[in-house]
Design a protein around this motif. Structure first.
Motif, PDB file in Angstrom:
ATOM      1  N   TYR A  15      -7.039  -3.458  -1.269  1.00 20.18           N
ATOM      2  CA  TYR A  15      -6.988  -2.845  -0.081  1.00 20.18           C
ATOM      3  C   TYR A  15      -8.308  -1.993   0.535  1.00 20.18           C
ATOM      4  CZ  TYR A  15      -2.254  -4.230  -0.140  1.00 20.18           C
ATOM      5  OH  TYR A  15      -0.743  -4.681  -0.114  1.00 20.18           O
ATOM      6  N   MET A  68      -3.721  -3.429   6.768  1.00 21.56           N
ATOM      7  CA  MET A  68      -3.581  -4.131   5.327  1.00 21.56           C
ATOM      8  C   MET A  68      -2.467  -5.199   5.302  1.00 21.56           C
ATOM      9  SD  MET A  68      -5.975  -2.785   3.638  1.00 21.56           S
ATOM     10  CE  MET A  68      -6.980  -1.813   4.617  1.00 21.56           C
ATOM     11  N   ILE A  93       0.880  -1.306  -0.060  1.00 14.82           N
ATOM     12  CA  ILE A  93       0.095   0.007  -0.026  1.00 14.82           C
ATOM     13  C   ILE A  93       0.878   1.127  -0.121  1.00 14.82           C
ATOM     14  CG2 ILE A  93      -0.207   0.228   2.416  1.00 14.82           C
ATOM     15  CD1 ILE A  93      -3.319   0.820   1.940  1.00 14.82           C
ATOM     16  N   HIS A 122     -10.409  -2.505   3.398  1.00 11.77           N
ATOM     17  CA  HIS A 122     -10.510  -1.439   4.275  1.00 11.77           C
ATOM     18  C   HIS A 122     -11.990  -1.203   4.651  1.00 11.77           C
ATOM     19  CE1 HIS A 122      -9.893   2.393   6.364  1.00 11.77           C
ATOM     20  NE2 HIS A 122     -10.796   3.087   5.542  1.00 11.77           N
ATOM     21  N   ALA A 165      -3.937  -8.539   3.965  1.00 16.09           N
ATOM     22  CA  ALA A 165      -3.455  -8.483   2.614  1.00 16.09           C
ATOM     23  C   ALA A 165      -3.785  -9.858   2.031  1.00 16.09           C
ATOM     24  CB  ALA A 165      -1.997  -8.303   2.105  1.00 16.09           C
ATOM     25  N   CYS A 206     -13.783  -9.247   2.747  1.00 16.89           N
ATOM     26  CA  CYS A 206     -13.418  -8.242   1.440  1.00 16.89           C
ATOM     27  C   CYS A 206     -13.861  -8.950   0.395  1.00 16.89           C
ATOM     28  CB  CYS A 206     -11.822  -8.087   1.370  1.00 16.89           C
ATOM     29  SG  CYS A 206     -11.071  -9.593   0.776  1.00 16.89           S
ATOM     30  N   CYS A 256      -4.288  -1.925  -4.656  1.00 17.98           N
ATOM     31  CA  CYS A 256      -5.196  -0.876  -4.028  1.00 17.98           C
ATOM     32  C   CYS A 256      -6.470  -1.252  -4.125  1.00 17.98           C
ATOM     33  CB  CYS A 256      -4.806   0.611  -4.668  1.00 17.98           C
ATOM     34  SG  CYS A 256      -5.476   1.823  -3.529  1.00 17.98           S
TER      35      CYS A 256
END
Length: 154
Positions: free
Chosen positions: A119, A101, A28, A123, A105, A130, A116
């Motif tokens: 991420y 992250m 990141i 997030h 990850a 995710c 990204c």
């Protein structure tokens, strides 16, 4: 004995599979952090706590704890106000996002690259969620930021 050999073989196979599926991990960086902040809503270093989230990244207590409990200078992770102080401080909040992250990850969108876009999903949806669907407003703010960065870079 046969069970132990079978178990060890299964663990090795699963480890090899997870390594081959995960592909490249792109760390990141500042532009990505900026887009995570923008996607979150009003990306202002003056944002404070509102409900269960704090700061410009909208960090919850659990997120902060999972990130490694970073603190601002002069604080300890065990201080009762360590979480809001960190989440409301732009530098410490970035450390929290980076820690989170690094811990979670993974390739959320199955493109064999952790970047990204992954991420952003981690997030918003968490390290274990995710692969779910991002809220439309969050996704649009994130994509708009990413497009702006591409246009600026040429």
């Amino acid at each position: 004995m046969a069970f132990n050999v079978l178990f060890a073989t299964a663990v090795l196979c699963l480890t090899a599979l997870s390594l081959s599926v995960s592909g490249e991990i792109i760390p990141i960086d500042e532009p990505c952090l900026g887009c995570l902040c923008e996607a979150n809503g009003e990306c202002s270093p003056h944002m404070k706590c509102s409900g269960e989230v704090c700061g410009m990244f909208g960090i919850t207590y659990a997120y902060w704890a999972d990130s490694g409990r970073p603190v601002i200078a002069g604080s300890k992770p065990t201080d009762s106000d360590a979480y809001p102080k960190c989440a409301n401080d732009p530098k410490c909040a970035k450390e929290s996002v980076i820690g989170y992250m690094n811990r979670y990850a993974q390739d959320c969108n199955h493109d064999r690259v952790v970047d990204c876009s992954d991420y952003a999903a981690i997030h918003k949806l968490g390290g274990f969620g995710c692969k779910g669907h991002l809220p439309q407003d969050y996704k649009m703010r994130f994509k708009t930021c990413q497009l702006s960065l591409k246009e600026l870079s040429g």
